[in-house]
Motif scaffolding. Structure first.
Motif, PDB file in Angstrom:
ATOM      1  N   ALA A  91       0.885  -1.242  -0.206  1.00 51.07           N
ATOM      2  CA  ALA A  91      -0.059  -0.062   0.260  1.00 51.07           C
ATOM      3  C   ALA A  91       0.760   1.302   0.035  1.00 51.07           C
ATOM      4  O   ALA A  91       0.275   2.169  -0.519  1.00 51.07           O
ATOM      5  N   CYS A 154      -7.100   0.780   2.514  1.00 52.65           N
ATOM      6  CA  CYS A 154      -6.225   0.255   1.494  1.00 52.65           C
ATOM      7  C   CYS A 154      -6.013  -1.311   1.752  1.00 52.65           C
ATOM      8  O   CYS A 154      -5.880  -2.152   0.845  1.00 52.65           O
ATOM      9  N   ILE A 171      -4.472  -5.498  -3.066  1.00 53.15           N
ATOM     10  CA  ILE A 171      -3.809  -4.249  -2.588  1.00 53.15           C
ATOM     11  C   ILE A 171      -3.289  -3.195  -3.437  1.00 53.15           C
ATOM     12  O   ILE A 171      -2.326  -3.708  -4.340  1.00 53.15           O
ATOM     13  N   MET A 174      -1.440   3.321  -2.232  1.00 59.48           N
ATOM     14  CA  MET A 174      -2.305   4.353  -1.491  1.00 59.48           C
ATOM     15  C   MET A 174      -2.052   5.650  -2.342  1.00 59.48           C
ATOM     16  O   MET A 174      -3.006   6.615  -2.257  1.00 59.48           O
TER      17      MET A 174
END
Length: 204
Positions: A91, A154, A171, A174
């Protein structure tokens, strides 16, 4: 800290109030002045701020649920902690490198477990706080909590009261962290009681 990249950031005196340098990797930006003793004390004081404690508690409760344990009795074994660190790496780092992520995750366990067979709540939440400390721009409990909520979204799926961890391959990165004070970062029903508890509260 929770992961190898965060530890590298600390070695470079990177913490808060990073410059908006778009050519340098995000974890390698920083302002060494923010590590001065006075600011370090202010940052550490955020560890016990109610907003930060609530955000950290959400992570711990999700981990306990994942392990099928009561939050007061949960302990995180090596295998689960290493896999947890892979989720964070996926992430937070824009370029996914499986070998680097795995090496960092294994190193994290050795660093954070201190020779123990499993990790308790204090150590687990302390690592997440260190991660927020590296990534946040300002010494502000609202931003620390917002960052923890954004990252939680996330790596997890479902409403917070029932959230479960995503698989690593689910995932997505971010993106660069920018705190928007007008935005609510808490996931849906972040601190809502379980249905049974809500029903009991309204029963005569």
């Amino acid at each position: 800290d929770v992961s190898g990249f965060a530890r590298r950031a600390h070695k470079l005196k990177i913490s808060l109030a990073r410059s908006r340098d778009r050519t340098t990797p995000y974890w390698a930006q920083g302002d060494a002045a923010m590590d001065e003793a006075e600011n370090a004390a202010k940052r550490q004081a955020l560890r016990d701020h109610p907003l930060v404690l609530d955000a950290l508690g959400l992570w711990w409760e999700t981990m306990a649920r994942h392990l099928g344990a009561h939050p007061d009795e949960c302990e995180v074994p090596e295998r689960e902690y290493v896999h947890f660190c892979l989720r964070l790496y996926k992430a937070l780092i824009s370029e996914w490198d499986e070998a680097e992520a795995a090496a960092s995750a294994r190193d994290d366990w050795e660093h954070d477990a201190h020779g123990r067979a499993a990790m308790g709540r204090t150590t687990f939440e302390g690592g997440l706080f260190e991660l927020a400390d590296v990534w946040a721009h300002d010494i502000d409990a609202t931003e620390y909590a917002a960052l923890l909520h954004q990252l939680f979204g996330c790596v997890s799926t479902g409403p917070a009261a029932l959230a479960t961890w995503r698989e690593v391959d689910e995932i997505e990165y971010m993106g660069e962290w920018e705190h928007d004070p007008t935005k609510s970062y808490a996931p849906p029903a972040a601190f809502a009681p379980a249905p049974s508890a809500a029903l009991a509260a309204t029963s005569p």
